[in-house]
Scaffold this active site. Structure first.
Site, PDB file in Angstrom:
ATOM      1  N   LYS A   1      12.698  54.822  -2.655  1.00  0.00           N
ATOM      2  CA  LYS A   1      13.415  54.630  -1.392  1.00  0.00           C
ATOM      3  C   LYS A   1      14.819  55.212  -1.499  1.00  0.00           C
ATOM      4  CE  LYS A   1      14.723  50.932   1.833  1.00  0.00           C
ATOM      5  NZ  LYS A   1      14.670  49.471   2.083  1.00  0.00           N
TER       6      LYS A   1
ATOM      7  N   SER B   1      12.607  44.076   4.682  1.00  0.00           N
ATOM      8  CA  SER B   1      12.428  45.525   4.662  1.00  0.00           C
ATOM      9  C   SER B   1      11.305  46.040   3.784  1.00  0.00           C
ATOM     10  CB  SER B   1      13.738  46.199   4.252  1.00  0.00           C
ATOM     11  OG  SER B   1      14.697  46.055   5.272  1.00  0.00           O
TER      12      SER B   1
ATOM     13  N   SER C   1      13.238  48.409   6.458  1.00  0.00           N
ATOM     14  CA  SER C   1      13.895  49.681   6.237  1.00  0.00           C
ATOM     15  C   SER C   1      13.154  50.563   5.219  1.00  0.00           C
ATOM     16  CB  SER C   1      15.339  49.447   5.761  1.00  0.00           C
ATOM     17  OG  SER C   1      15.378  48.756   4.533  1.00  0.00           O
TER      18      SER C   1
END
Length: 475
Positions: A81, A180, A156
């Site tokens: 990520k 997230s 996210s």
């Protein structure tokens, strides 16, 4: 063969490499070919490191050939990520302000992934500074859901979810400060776990350090066993993080086959305050009943919490402003609308407001600790709705008016406040015409520090209602 490899588990790929059925180079090359084909439609990756990965794959295969003592993820392709610092690989934090920046350090997560022998394919898309439950930013097109590219994969860790669901990596790292990992796992038909607060250390990044009350890095995958494997690599103390758990983590894979017989499990469709889509309740309630079939004791206690969002928002926004608020004066026009909303709120929170918010965090934490005196696990829906079209957050859910900014995630952020661990398991698909065919997740919540029990229950559900092999149209 490429299609099967793209969706194979980490343990399967590792075994095939060891037995020389396939080489590391062939696997990594296959993933980059798929990324080239599908990423333009999904925008799952923000940066790729193909040359570096191919060279690492060649080296990794040589180690296999020589029979060396290898790490648990040796040769396994992973995505990272883009909130994690990566030495020599661009790291944007999802923000146009950091476009093109390349750090000279790795975060703890990246250090550990590399040490385990994994091969990093690239950095996955994320909203600006991870401040949204969907994945849009000013770096390019929105990240899209492989089950329906008009819809969000969540956020996210939206790019991580899109990449996994479409078979563009084997494992993915995510992070979860308000849901997230679990939001995109639910929206994209994947398994993901938010570790207990402090289980995975946080260290390394742009901006000024702030107290980490809520956020945890963690694994995402297509199977429970793969997530347990990656969590084992990520977990454990680090002196650079003052809130990391000091104890050595247990073996997260050891109990995956133990089942749930005689566990006391609570089910709540709404935590006493949430507006929830009736279709989500139908699918998740049926999933909760599976645990009774497996021998658990499932009850529906009168669990009610007062809406805790304001306290969450005060703490979350203050930490965000502490880290990046100094950029407002010169870069206001570069911020996303949700980034501005977070930082402007964080700037307005007074010391008294923050003190009251932290008290509410402590009260909620104690309420849930007391609740878990009577139950081993708590089940809820992961999300209040299935994935919705990009930039069309719902304002009414289950007949109840909600704030579009957060109303669709009422089950996830309270667990960040309590510091507990929780996972989202795929449990079905919507049949409602407005969201037909979109995945729905079941939220499995455990006491702080008991990831092993959450994984154990998740594995039992996975065996009873397997989801592996269900692949989205864009894959």
């Amino acid at each position: 063969m490429d299609q099967e490899l793209a969706f194979a588990s980490a343990t399967t790929i590792r075994s095939m490499m060891e037995s020389k059925e396939v080489s590391c180079v062939e696997v990594v090359e296959m993933f980059f070919n798929r990324i080239q084909e599908f990423n333009p439609r999904l925008n799952a990756y923000l940066a790729l490191c193909q040359d570096q990965a191919m060279a690492q794959a060649d080296t990794a295969q040589g180690a296999f050939n020589r029979g060396e003592d290898l790490g648990p993820l040796h040769g396994v392709p992973v995505s990272i990520k883009d909130l994690e610092m990566t030495d020599g690989i661009p790291t944007t934090l999802g923000s146009a302000m950091f476009a093109g920046r390349t750090p000279e350090l790795d975060s703890v997560v990246v250090e550990r992934v590399k040490k385990a022998g994994a091969i990093i394919l690239g950095k996955t898309n994320t909203p600006e500074f991870g401040l949204s439950g969907t994945t849009e930013n000013k770096l390019g097109d929105a990240c899209r859901n492989p089950w329906d590219i008009s819809r969000t994969p969540g956020g996210s860790s939206g790019g991580a979810a899109a990449a996994l669901a479409a078979g563009l990596c084997t494992l993915a790292t995510g992070s979860d400060g308000g849901g997230s990992i679990r939001i995109p796992a639910s929206f994209s038909g994947l398994f993901g776990i938010k570790p207990s607060q402090g289980r995975v250390p946080r260290f390394g990044g742009y901006g000024f350090p702030a107290a980490n009350h809520f956020s945890q890095s963690g694994p995402m995958s297509r199977t429970v066993a793969d997530t347990a494997l990656l969590l084992q690599v990520l977990a454990g103390p680090d002196p650079r993080d003052p809130v990391s758990m000091r104890e050595i983590p247990p073996d997260f894979s050891a109990g995956l086959g133990h089942g749930v017989a005689d566990l006391r499990i609570a089910w709540s469709p709404d935590l006493g305050y949430a507006g929830v889509d009736p279709e989500v309740i139908r699918v998740t309630e049926n999933a909760a009943k599976v645990f009774e079939e497996l021998g658990a004791i499932v009850e529906t206690p009168n669990l009610a919490i007062d809406d805790p969002f304001q306290a969450f928002w005060d703490v979350f926004a203050t930490a965000s402003y502490t880290s990046y608020g100094h950029l407002l004066e010169e870069h206001r026009e570069d911020f996303t609308y949700y980034g501005l909303r977070a930082f402007e709120h964080g700037a307005e929170v007074s010391g008294a407001d923050l003190s009251r918010a932290l008290l509410r965090v402590d009260q909620l934490r104690r309420q849930m600790e007391n609740f878990f005196d009577d139950y081993d696990l708590l089940l809820t829906p992961t999300m209040a709705v299935p994935a919705f079209p990009i930039e069309e957050r719902p304002s009414v859910i289950g007949g109840k008016e909600v704030d579009p900014f957060w109303g669709y995630l009422p089950f996830t952020f309270p667990i960040n406040m309590t510091g507990q661990t929780a996972a989202s398991v795929p449990c079905g698909f919507s049949e409602d015409p407005s969201s037909a065919g979109m995945p729905i997740g079941l939220h499995i919540i455990g006491p702080r520090g008991d990831e092993a029990k959450v994984l154990q229950a998740s594995a039992a559900f996975e065996t009873a209602r397997p989801w592996e092999g269900k692949r989205p149209p864009t894959s």
